[in-house]
Design a protein around this motif. Structure first.
Motif, short mmCIF file in Angstrom:
data_model
loop_
_atom_site.label_atom_id
_atom_site.label_comp_id
_atom_site.label_asym_id
_atom_site.label_seq_id
_atom_site.Cartn_x
_atom_site.Cartn_y
_atom_site.Cartn_z
N PHE A 190 90.18 58.30 37.20
CA PHE A 190 89.30 59.40 37.59
C PHE A 190 88.62 60.04 36.38
CE2 PHE A 190 91.46 59.17 41.69
CZ PHE A 190 90.38 59.31 42.54
N THR A 191 89.31 60.09 35.25
CA THR A 191 88.70 60.62 34.04
C THR A 191 87.52 59.76 33.62
OG1 THR A 191 90.83 61.51 33.35
CG2 THR A 191 89.12 61.31 31.66
N VAL A 192 87.71 58.45 33.62
CA VAL A 192 86.64 57.52 33.25
C VAL A 192 85.51 57.58 34.28
CG1 VAL A 192 86.07 55.09 32.88
CG2 VAL A 192 88.18 56.02 31.94
N LEU A 193 85.86 57.74 35.56
CA LEU A 193 84.84 57.83 36.61
C LEU A 193 83.91 59.01 36.36
CD1 LEU A 193 83.70 57.01 39.43
CD2 LEU A 193 85.29 58.68 40.38
N PHE A 194 84.48 60.17 36.04
CA PHE A 194 83.63 61.35 35.82
C PHE A 194 82.81 61.24 34.54
CE2 PHE A 194 86.82 63.50 38.68
CZ PHE A 194 85.97 63.51 39.77
N VAL A 195 83.23 60.40 33.63
CA VAL A 195 82.43 60.17 32.42
C VAL A 195 81.27 59.22 32.74
CG1 VAL A 195 82.47 59.08 30.14
CG2 VAL A 195 84.30 60.64 30.81
N ILE A 196 81.53 58.20 33.56
CA ILE A 196 80.53 57.16 33.81
C ILE A 196 79.55 57.53 34.93
CG2 ILE A 196 80.32 54.79 34.71
CD1 ILE A 196 82.58 53.99 32.94
N LEU A 197 79.93 58.39 35.86
CA LEU A 197 79.05 58.72 36.99
C LEU A 197 77.64 59.16 36.59
CD1 LEU A 197 81.09 60.50 39.78
CD2 LEU A 197 79.79 58.40 39.94
N PRO A 198 77.46 60.04 35.62
CA PRO A 198 76.08 60.48 35.34
C PRO A 198 75.26 59.50 34.50
CG PRO A 198 77.65 61.71 34.00
CD PRO A 198 78.45 60.85 34.92
N ILE A 199 75.81 58.40 34.08
CA ILE A 199 75.07 57.46 33.24
C ILE A 199 74.05 56.70 34.09
CG2 ILE A 199 75.28 55.38 31.83
CD1 ILE A 199 78.01 56.41 30.92
N ARG A 200 72.84 56.62 33.61
CA ARG A 200 71.71 55.91 34.25
C ARG A 200 71.44 56.39 35.68
NH1 ARG A 200 72.27 49.62 32.44
NH2 ARG A 200 71.99 49.98 30.23
N ILE A 201 71.59 57.67 35.92
CA ILE A 201 71.32 58.21 37.26
C ILE A 201 69.86 58.65 37.31
CG2 ILE A 201 71.65 60.71 37.42
CD1 ILE A 201 73.34 58.30 39.60
N ARG A 202 69.18 58.30 38.35
CA ARG A 202 67.80 58.73 38.59
C ARG A 202 67.80 59.58 39.85
NH1 ARG A 202 63.59 57.97 35.41
NH2 ARG A 202 62.30 57.72 37.24
N THR A 203 67.20 60.75 39.77
CA THR A 203 67.17 61.64 40.93
C THR A 203 66.04 61.25 41.87
OG1 THR A 203 65.71 63.25 39.90
CG2 THR A 203 68.09 63.53 39.55
N GLN A 204 66.15 61.75 43.10
CA GLN A 204 65.09 61.48 44.07
C GLN A 204 63.78 62.12 43.63
OE1 GLN A 204 66.37 62.67 48.00
NE2 GLN A 204 68.15 61.30 47.94
N GLY A 205 63.87 63.25 42.95
CA GLY A 205 62.67 63.91 42.45
C GLY A 205 61.98 63.07 41.38
N GLU A 206 62.76 62.42 40.51
CA GLU A 206 62.18 61.56 39.48
C GLU A 206 61.56 60.31 40.09
OE1 GLU A 206 65.21 62.58 35.78
OE2 GLU A 206 65.65 60.90 37.09
N GLU A 207 62.17 59.81 41.15
CA GLU A 207 61.65 58.61 41.81
C GLU A 207 60.44 58.92 42.68
OE1 GLU A 207 62.77 55.36 41.60
OE2 GLU A 207 64.09 56.04 39.99
N GLY A 208 60.29 60.19 43.10
CA GLY A 208 59.16 60.56 43.95
C GLY A 208 59.38 60.24 45.41
N ASP A 209 60.61 59.95 45.81
CA ASP A 209 60.93 59.60 47.19
C ASP A 209 62.10 60.45 47.64
OD1 ASP A 209 60.98 58.31 49.65
OD2 ASP A 209 62.26 56.70 48.91
#
Length: 96
Positions: free
Chosen positions: A15-34
């Motif tokens: 779980f510690t590693v999960l919370f470190v890796i989750l935000p990596i390379r995340i694109r929001t819907q606002g950034e995608e425009g959809d």
């Protein structure tokens, strides 16, 4: 180390590693425009959860195996983390 201790240690590291890796390379819907109606623009467009879960598991195993080896070898014991003796407080060894 018992099997239950090994499993708990694995889950804590996972779980510690999960919370470190989750935000990596995340694109929001606002950034995608959809933006999906009813969701905020900051919601992830494609969180890639299955890919990240596999990566987290591999990284966790690579961390967990050496940690278990060190604990099982006796190189580190719970007595090594007895900080009360450094403060001069009486411990069970002193027969308080």
């Amino acid at each position: 180390m018992s099997i239950a201790s090994g499993i708990v240690l694995f889950l804590v590291i996972w779980f510690t590693v999960l919370f470190v890796i989750l935000p990596i390379r995340i694109r929001t819907q606002g950034e995608e425009g959809d933006v999906v109606p009813g969701t905020p623009t900051s919601a992830p467009a494609d969180p890639m959860l299955s890919r990240k879960a596999k990566l987290v598991t591999v990284v966790t195993v690579l961390i967990w195996l050496p940690v278990c080896a060190v604990i099982a070898s006796g190189l580190v014991s719970p007595d090594d983390f007895n900080f009360y003796r450094f403060l001069g407080a009486p411990t069970a060894e002193d027969g308080y």
